[in-house]
Scaffold this motif. Sequence first.
Motif, PDB file in Angstrom:
ATOM      1  N   LEU A 179       0.825  -1.212   0.000  1.00  0.00           N
ATOM      2  CA  LEU A 179       0.000   0.000   0.000  1.00  0.00           C
ATOM      3  C   LEU A 179       0.862   1.265   0.000  1.00  0.00           C
ATOM      4  O   LEU A 179       0.605   2.211  -0.759  1.00  0.00           O
ATOM      5  CB  LEU A 179      -0.929  -0.001   1.221  1.00  0.00           C
ATOM      6  N   LEU A 180       1.878   1.281   0.853  1.00  0.00           N
ATOM      7  CA  LEU A 180       2.725   2.467   0.954  1.00  0.00           C
ATOM      8  C   LEU A 180       3.555   2.687  -0.306  1.00  0.00           C
ATOM      9  O   LEU A 180       3.674   3.822  -0.793  1.00  0.00           O
ATOM     10  CB  LEU A 180       3.653   2.345   2.167  1.00  0.00           C
ATOM     11  N   PHE A 184       3.308   6.013  -2.388  1.00  0.00           N
ATOM     12  CA  PHE A 184       4.365   6.985  -2.106  1.00  0.00           C
ATOM     13  C   PHE A 184       5.756   6.557  -2.586  1.00  0.00           C
ATOM     14  O   PHE A 184       6.706   7.320  -2.437  1.00  0.00           O
ATOM     15  CB  PHE A 184       4.434   7.248  -0.593  1.00  0.00           C
ATOM     16  N   GLY A 185       5.893   5.361  -3.120  1.00  0.00           N
ATOM     17  CA  GLY A 185       7.190   4.906  -3.611  1.00  0.00           C
ATOM     18  C   GLY A 185       7.883   3.992  -2.619  1.00  0.00           C
ATOM     19  O   GLY A 185       7.580   3.991  -1.427  1.00  0.00           O
ATOM     20  N   TRP A 186       8.859   3.229  -3.121  1.00  0.00           N
ATOM     21  CA  TRP A 186       9.486   2.216  -2.292  1.00  0.00           C
ATOM     22  C   TRP A 186      10.363   2.809  -1.195  1.00  0.00           C
ATOM     23  O   TRP A 186      10.457   2.242  -0.102  1.00  0.00           O
ATOM     24  CB  TRP A 186      10.295   1.247  -3.153  1.00  0.00           C
ATOM     25  N   SER A 189       8.118   3.794   1.627  1.00  0.00           N
ATOM     26  CA  SER A 189       7.595   2.587   2.272  1.00  0.00           C
ATOM     27  C   SER A 189       8.601   2.017   3.261  1.00  0.00           C
ATOM     28  O   SER A 189       8.265   1.710   4.416  1.00  0.00           O
ATOM     29  CB  SER A 189       7.257   1.541   1.212  1.00  0.00           C
ATOM     30  N   LEU A 190       9.857   1.882   2.845  1.00  0.00           N
ATOM     31  CA  LEU A 190      10.884   1.325   3.721  1.00  0.00           C
ATOM     32  C   LEU A 190      11.218   2.275   4.867  1.00  0.00           C
ATOM     33  O   LEU A 190      11.488   1.842   5.991  1.00  0.00           O
ATOM     34  CB  LEU A 190      12.144   1.008   2.915  1.00  0.00           C
ATOM     35  N   ALA A 191      11.187   3.582   4.591  1.00  0.00           N
ATOM     36  CA  ALA A 191      11.486   4.557   5.639  1.00  0.00           C
ATOM     37  C   ALA A 191      10.401   4.562   6.711  1.00  0.00           C
ATOM     38  O   ALA A 191      10.700   4.643   7.917  1.00  0.00           O
ATOM     39  CB  ALA A 191      11.631   5.952   5.033  1.00  0.00           C
ATOM     40  N   VAL A 192       9.145   4.477   6.311  1.00  0.00           N
ATOM     41  CA  VAL A 192       8.046   4.441   7.281  1.00  0.00           C
ATOM     42  C   VAL A 192       8.146   3.182   8.144  1.00  0.00           C
ATOM     43  O   VAL A 192       7.946   3.232   9.365  1.00  0.00           O
ATOM     44  CB  VAL A 192       6.685   4.501   6.556  1.00  0.00           C
TER      45      VAL A 192
END
Length: 452
Positions: A179-180, A184-186, A189-192
């Motif tokens: 979903l992220l 919003f891009g990969w 997603s990984l940062a969140v």
Amino acid sequence: MGRKSDTTDTADAGIPESGEQNKHVHGQRTYWWNFTLIYLSGVMAATSIGRITPVSIDLESDLGLSLGQVGLVASSVTAVAAVLGLAVSFALRPLDPRRTLIGGLVVMGLAGLLVSRAGGFPLLLGGRLVESVGYVVVVIAAPVLILGLGDNEHRTVSLAIWGTFMPVGLALGAFGGGLLSGGFGWRTSLAVAAAATLVVAGVALRLPGARAADADSDSDTDTDSDSDRPESARPGADGPAPEGSGVTRSGDGAGSPALRARARRLARPVALGAGFATISATIVTFVALYPTYLHDEFDVPTAAAGTLTGSVSFAGVAGGFAASVLLRRGAPMKYLFTAALLMPAGAFAAFGATGGLGISMTSAVLIAVTNELVVATVFAALPLVVRTSADVGVANGLVAQLGSVGSLAGPPLVGLVVTAADGWWAVGPTLLAGCAIGVVLLRAAVGRERQA
């Protein structure tokens, strides 16, 4: 006067009873609150394994990675656990498990932020390897912390529920990451996900501390291992034999019993870990091969096949909670371990190409649910296969390491058998051979012990 006296007596009798009840309720709430924090820590650690899958295509296109490189990045967490699981458990043994759990989460969070900013394969893989070290620390420290919470009444149930952290984390990492990354891009997603891990580490500061060294004192009461040595020559559970006595100068006379005692202490944890390896090999093989089977036999699109397999895996969480209920009601662990034979039975139907897609999917759910039932029972059995509480971390390290070895070895070995047999029908018999050995090992590990 009489009535007044009776009223006073009743009130006086009721006060301590009410106080005890309130104290009990407060203790229960505190226990489950702390357990929830530990469980959440494990779930967040497991998301690190699932969060790469939904961004794999983006990694290939943006960073120019090959399919093999993406696969290595995704599996690096399991690979490190397979190599370092036992070593990490020994290294963490004298440390406060609360601090090691929080430290592991912090390492994962910071490494995850590094991964989200990676511009190429070396930094991406390096960040994932550092993240994997934090993962191993978390999954080894968490069960020790659960035991440190006390309340033996809920110990078995808690450890069984803890056994569901992996599929829940995998699903959260895959679905949440999808979903992220889609919106919003990969990198975001990984940062969140990394930031969320750091938040959980902060919340985990509320957990009670417990020095592992306190548990080590229990080792001195290990009567079975100490009974093989004279009183004056008994060392601590893991320390060297004391020097300066006539007994220790005999060399082999002191060393040999110590080695035998240690071998006996590790025999049951090794059996539990080896049995768990076969179960891990079975479920990871299923997850790895089933999408290809759906595509080849039923013409299911690749993306849809992956989604279906992920949904089946998440449905298996029900098996973990079923195990906690059954164990709470006193179901013998050896019977729950025997249920592992349902996994190859399901594989015969799931990969049998008979009965259509509905029969195959139903059988796949049976595999997933049974797997989690057995996995939850393995974690619940940890206190039963050790002689002192100080050995729980070591046993958990063995389970983590051997389970990871099974996860790595299972898919390629079964894939080779399927290729040699030139048919998917070979999956069922191959998994049956492995699970049969696993059931024998798991039942031998728990023996005739009674769970709390």
